[in-house]
Design a protein around this motif. Structure first.
Motif, PDB file in Angstrom:
ATOM      1  N   VAL A 201       7.701   9.144  15.432  1.00 46.21           N
ATOM      2  CA  VAL A 201       8.734   9.930  14.746  1.00 46.21           C
ATOM      3  C   VAL A 201       8.208  10.375  13.385  1.00 46.21           C
ATOM      4  O   VAL A 201       8.004   9.554  12.489  1.00 46.21           O
ATOM      5  N   LEU A 202       7.970  11.659  13.243  1.00 49.96           N
ATOM      6  CA  LEU A 202       7.515  12.215  11.975  1.00 49.96           C
ATOM      7  C   LEU A 202       8.700  12.476  11.060  1.00 49.96           C
ATOM      8  O   LEU A 202       9.745  12.929  11.514  1.00 49.96           O
ATOM      9  N   VAL A 203       8.533  12.202   9.792  1.00 48.53           N
ATOM     10  CA  VAL A 203       9.567  12.545   8.821  1.00 48.53           C
ATOM     11  C   VAL A 203       9.403  14.015   8.456  1.00 48.53           C
ATOM     12  O   VAL A 203       8.306  14.437   8.101  1.00 48.53           O
ATOM     13  N   PRO A 204      10.447  14.816   8.575  1.00 50.83           N
ATOM     14  CA  PRO A 204      10.304  16.238   8.237  1.00 50.83           C
ATOM     15  C   PRO A 204       9.862  16.431   6.801  1.00 50.83           C
ATOM     16  O   PRO A 204      10.274  15.704   5.900  1.00 50.83           O
ATOM     17  N   CYS A 205       8.992  17.414   6.611  1.00 47.94           N
ATOM     18  CA  CYS A 205       8.610  17.810   5.263  1.00 47.94           C
ATOM     19  C   CYS A 205       9.490  18.997   4.877  1.00 47.94           C
ATOM     20  O   CYS A 205       9.487  20.026   5.561  1.00 47.94           O
ATOM     21  N   ILE A 206      10.281  18.835   3.823  1.00 46.71           N
ATOM     22  CA  ILE A 206      11.271  19.863   3.468  1.00 46.71           C
ATOM     23  C   ILE A 206      10.912  20.464   2.111  1.00 46.71           C
ATOM     24  O   ILE A 206      11.277  19.931   1.067  1.00 46.71           O
ATOM     25  N   PRO A 207      10.163  21.573   2.117  1.00 51.89           N
ATOM     26  CA  PRO A 207       9.698  22.145   0.852  1.00 51.89           C
ATOM     27  C   PRO A 207      10.751  22.954   0.106  1.00 51.89           C
ATOM     28  O   PRO A 207      10.621  23.191  -1.084  1.00 51.89           O
ATOM     29  N   ASP A 208      11.805  23.380   0.812  1.00 53.61           N
ATOM     30  CA  ASP A 208      12.815  24.209   0.163  1.00 53.61           C
ATOM     31  C   ASP A 208      14.150  24.052   0.885  1.00 53.61           C
ATOM     32  O   ASP A 208      14.234  23.468   1.968  1.00 53.61           O
ATOM     33  N   MET A 209      15.210  24.586   0.279  1.00 50.11           N
ATOM     34  CA  MET A 209      16.552  24.456   0.830  1.00 50.11           C
ATOM     35  C   MET A 209      16.681  25.154   2.182  1.00 50.11           C
ATOM     36  O   MET A 209      17.352  24.654   3.088  1.00 50.11           O
ATOM     37  N   GLU A 210      16.026  26.293   2.342  1.00 50.42           N
ATOM     38  CA  GLU A 210      16.147  27.028   3.604  1.00 50.42           C
ATOM     39  C   GLU A 210      15.621  26.213   4.777  1.00 50.42           C
ATOM     40  O   GLU A 210      16.262  26.113   5.824  1.00 50.42           O
ATOM     41  N   THR A 211      14.441  25.604   4.602  1.00 55.90           N
ATOM     42  CA  THR A 211      13.886  24.755   5.658  1.00 55.90           C
ATOM     43  C   THR A 211      14.818  23.589   5.954  1.00 55.90           C
ATOM     44  O   THR A 211      15.067  23.251   7.115  1.00 55.90           O
ATOM     45  N   GLY A 212      15.364  22.984   4.900  1.00 52.50           N
ATOM     46  CA  GLY A 212      16.285  21.865   5.090  1.00 52.50           C
ATOM     47  C   GLY A 212      17.527  22.261   5.848  1.00 52.50           C
ATOM     48  O   GLY A 212      18.012  21.518   6.706  1.00 52.50           O
ATOM     49  N   LEU A 213      18.068  23.444   5.555  1.00 48.96           N
ATOM     50  CA  LEU A 213      19.265  23.907   6.251  1.00 48.96           C
ATOM     51  C   LEU A 213      18.982  24.205   7.718  1.00 48.96           C
ATOM     52  O   LEU A 213      19.820  23.945   8.592  1.00 48.96           O
ATOM     53  N   LYS A 214      17.812  24.728   8.017  1.00 49.38           N
ATOM     54  CA  LYS A 214      17.440  24.971   9.416  1.00 49.38           C
ATOM     55  C   LYS A 214      17.319  23.657  10.174  1.00 49.38           C
ATOM     56  O   LYS A 214      17.776  23.539  11.314  1.00 49.38           O
ATOM     57  N   LEU A 215      16.700  22.664   9.530  1.00 50.07           N
ATOM     58  CA  LEU A 215      16.587  21.354  10.159  1.00 50.07           C
ATOM     59  C   LEU A 215      17.962  20.719  10.346  1.00 50.07           C
ATOM     60  O   LEU A 215      18.230  20.078  11.362  1.00 50.07           O
ATOM     61  N   GLY A 216      18.843  20.920   9.367  1.00 54.07           N
ATOM     62  CA  GLY A 216      20.203  20.410   9.500  1.00 54.07           C
ATOM     63  C   GLY A 216      20.961  21.114  10.603  1.00 54.07           C
ATOM     64  O   GLY A 216      21.696  20.499  11.376  1.00 54.07           O
ATOM     65  N   LEU A 217      20.778  22.430  10.710  1.00 54.79           N
ATOM     66  CA  LEU A 217      21.497  23.213  11.709  1.00 54.79           C
ATOM     67  C   LEU A 217      21.099  22.818  13.128  1.00 54.79           C
ATOM     68  O   LEU A 217      21.930  22.804  14.039  1.00 54.79           O
ATOM     69  N   THR A 218      19.835  22.477  13.329  1.00 60.98           N
ATOM     70  CA  THR A 218      19.372  22.097  14.669  1.00 60.98           C
ATOM     71  C   THR A 218      19.488  20.602  14.929  1.00 60.98           C
ATOM     72  O   THR A 218      19.169  20.141  16.027  1.00 60.98           O
ATOM     73  N   GLY A 219      19.926  19.831  13.915  1.00 63.18           N
ATOM     74  CA  GLY A 219      20.180  18.417  14.126  1.00 63.18           C
ATOM     75  C   GLY A 219      19.035  17.488  13.787  1.00 63.18           C
ATOM     76  O   GLY A 219      19.112  16.296  14.058  1.00 63.18           O
ATOM     77  N   ALA A 220      17.954  18.004  13.182  1.00 61.30           N
ATOM     78  CA  ALA A 220      16.829  17.147  12.816  1.00 61.30           C
ATOM     79  C   ALA A 220      17.138  16.310  11.586  1.00 61.30           C
ATOM     80  O   ALA A 220      16.496  15.287  11.352  1.00 61.30           O
ATOM     81  N   VAL A 221      18.091  16.779  10.794  1.00 66.48           N
ATOM     82  CA  VAL A 221      18.578  16.034   9.632  1.00 66.48           C
ATOM     83  C   VAL A 221      20.049  15.734   9.869  1.00 66.48           C
ATOM     84  O   VAL A 221      20.804  16.594  10.344  1.00 66.48           O
ATOM     85  N   LYS A 222      20.473  14.536   9.556  1.00 64.70           N
ATOM     86  CA  LYS A 222      21.860  14.150   9.801  1.00 64.70           C
ATOM     87  C   LYS A 222      22.833  15.031   9.030  1.00 64.70           C
ATOM     88  O   LYS A 222      22.595  15.386   7.886  1.00 64.70           O
ATOM     89  N   VAL A 226      23.328  16.573   4.638  1.00 62.07           N
ATOM     90  CA  VAL A 226      23.431  17.929   4.118  1.00 62.07           C
ATOM     91  C   VAL A 226      24.879  18.337   3.886  1.00 62.07           C
ATOM     92  O   VAL A 226      25.196  19.046   2.919  1.00 62.07           O
ATOM     93  N   GLY A 227      25.770  17.912   4.779  1.00 61.02           N
ATOM     94  CA  GLY A 227      27.166  18.330   4.728  1.00 61.02           C
ATOM     95  C   GLY A 227      27.431  19.387   5.794  1.00 61.02           C
ATOM     96  O   GLY A 227      26.767  20.432   5.819  1.00 61.02           O
ATOM     97  N   GLU A 228      28.369  19.111   6.696  1.00 55.31           N
ATOM     98  CA  GLU A 228      28.646  20.019   7.810  1.00 55.31           C
ATOM     99  C   GLU A 228      29.076  21.399   7.330  1.00 55.31           C
ATOM    100  O   GLU A 228      28.696  22.421   7.904  1.00 55.31           O
ATOM    101  N   GLU A 229      29.883  21.428   6.277  1.00 52.84           N
ATOM    102  CA  GLU A 229      30.363  22.725   5.800  1.00 52.84           C
ATOM    103  C   GLU A 229      29.230  23.543   5.198  1.00 52.84           C
ATOM    104  O   GLU A 229      29.161  24.759   5.388  1.00 52.84           O
ATOM    105  N   ARG A 230      28.338  22.889   4.504  1.00 53.07           N
ATOM    106  CA  ARG A 230      27.178  23.586   3.934  1.00 53.07           C
ATOM    107  C   ARG A 230      26.335  24.205   5.056  1.00 53.07           C
ATOM    108  O   ARG A 230      25.904  25.362   4.981  1.00 53.07           O
ATOM    109  N   ILE A 231      26.093  23.410   6.115  1.00 47.33           N
ATOM    110  CA  ILE A 231      25.290  23.901   7.236  1.00 47.33           C
ATOM    111  C   ILE A 231      25.987  25.073   7.925  1.00 47.33           C
ATOM    112  O   ILE A 231      25.360  26.078   8.293  1.00 47.33           O
ATOM    113  N   THR A 232      27.305  24.955   8.116  1.00 45.19           N
ATOM    114  CA  THR A 232      28.057  26.002   8.800  1.00 45.19           C
ATOM    115  C   THR A 232      28.061  27.297   8.003  1.00 45.19           C
ATOM    116  O   THR A 232      27.948  28.393   8.573  1.00 45.19           O
ATOM    117  N   LYS A 233      28.182  27.195   6.698  1.00 45.60           N
ATOM    118  CA  LYS A 233      28.146  28.406   5.866  1.00 45.60           C
ATOM    119  C   LYS A 233      26.781  29.077   5.954  1.00 45.60           C
ATOM    120  O   LYS A 233      26.685  30.310   5.955  1.00 45.60           O
TER     121      LYS A 233
END
Length: 370
Positions: A201-222, A226-233
């Motif tokens: 299991v690799l830990v995601p490398c998150i260099p910026d907010m956009e990458t983090g939101l994509k990982l959150g949207l696809t479920g790689a980050v809990k 991130v916050g469900e509402e933030r991801i949905t927006k």
């Protein structure tokens, strides 16, 4: 493509204050996880790096790419059933142009996984002809489907070598420099090839907010991180920037035309509207399908009715807020006085997106030269 990248960057930089403040992606353990993976990688003759087809770049661990690229490696873009197939072909061409072995798969499909294993066997047999025992390691960030892939490999392995089904696992080793045996599944002979039964299991490398939101949207980050509402927006912003609701308008129109041609008046009356239909155990699939269409229709109508400029951040936020309010009604979520949050609405919309009910998507943009 450059314009779309800038638009996505704007979406990721929107305030998104509701549903979460500053994001602390991974508190601790990152260095320890990376060291553990690096140690295990030394044992592997081939690495299958599993990524999410919807984010072929964002689901990579950039910190470990130098190590991974130094190994014999296959990129397995999983969940291809959730990704736009036309754009997926362009991604495969991109990786091929980078001299990288890459294949799109569905980890739940035996046929798809068998194609991956055939490529792995070919790559190892061409690379090493003298080693008696070879080891494949499966790695990837969370929730890209590593465990599903390992389970499918196990089923294929036990069909090829039934004795493994009796002992549950085959034993690999002892390997040079290893003090204990490593458990894995045998998938081939001459040479003997094993796949580790536990994925790395690799830990995601998150260099910026956009990458983090994509990982959150696809479920790689809990979601809780991130916050469900933030991801949905973020999701709604990307859909609006890409003008996806206009595509849905054409799709819905074609569906309605087909429906008019194939359904009798009695069938139309029996179906009724989404809001008046009662659910039953045998109509869940139909309900979900109709719910997804109602969501698409609602997002389409709010997009078409919006007179603002989605190129402006504040106006894009206004459109997203309008859409969340409209979706609350679609999902029949009661409005509570003095409660301006959209948690339940966000949860339901994310469930539809992640299950592919809103259609296939690829969130990452191809490099400009593609």
């Amino acid at each position: 493509m450059r314009g779309l990248t800038r638009a996505a960057k704007r979406a990721s930089e929107m305030a998104f204050n509701a549903g979460g403040g500053a994001v602390n992606w991974f508190p601790g353990h990152m260095a320890a996880a990376s060291r553990a993976i690096r140690d295990r990688l030394k044992l592997a003759d081939l690495v299958i790096e599993v990524r999410d087809s919807r984010i072929p770049l964002s689901s990579a661990n950039e910190d470990l790419q130098p190590v991974l690229s130094a190994k014999r490696r296959i990129l397995a873009l999983n969940k291809k059933d959730l990704a736009n197939p036309n754009i997926m072909n362009r991604w495969l061409n991109h990786f091929e142009s980078c001299k990288q072995d890459c294949i799109s798969i569905n980890a739940h499909s035996s046929t798809s996984v068998s194609q991956l294993l055939a490529l792995a066997e070919l790559k190892l047999k061409e690379a090493i002809s003298k080693e008696p025992t070879l080891l494949i390691m499966v790695v990837g960030v969370p929730n890209v489907g590593k465990s599903a892939l390992i389970n499918s490999i196990h089923r294929i392995a036990t069909s090829r070598f039934p004795v493994q089904d009796k002992i549950k696992r085959a034993t690999v080793g002892p390997l040079p420099g290893v003090t204990q045996d490593i458990a894995g599944f045998k998938i081939a002979t001459q040479p003997s090839i094993y796949v580790l039964d536990t994925p790395g299991v690799l830990v995601p490398c998150i260099p910026d907010m956009e990458t983090g939101l994509k990982l959150g949207l696809t479920g790689a980050v809990k979601d809780s991180v991130v916050g469900e509402e933030r991801i949905t927006k973020y999701l709604l912003s990307v859909l609006n920037i890409r003008k996806t609701p206009l595509h849905w308008e054409r799709l819905l129109h074609r569906r309605e035309e087909l429906y008019e041609e194939t359904c009798t008046s009695n069938e139309k009356e029996a179906r009724g509207s989404l809001r008046s239909r009662r659910r039953s155990n045998n109509s869940d699939a139909l309900y979900i399908k109709d719910l997804a269409m109602e969501v698409q229709r609602t997002l389409c109508s709010t997009f078409l009715d919006f007179t603002g400029n989605t190129e402006e951040e504040s106006e894009l936020e206004s459109l997203v807020d309008m859409q969340l309010a409209a979706l609350r009604k679609v999902f029949r979520i009661p409005h509570k006085p003095f409660d301006e949050t959209h948690g339940p609405t966000s949860k339901k919309l994310l469930t539809l997106f992640r299950s592919g009910k809103l259609g296939p998507f690829i969130l990452d943009d191809l490099p400009d030269n593609q």
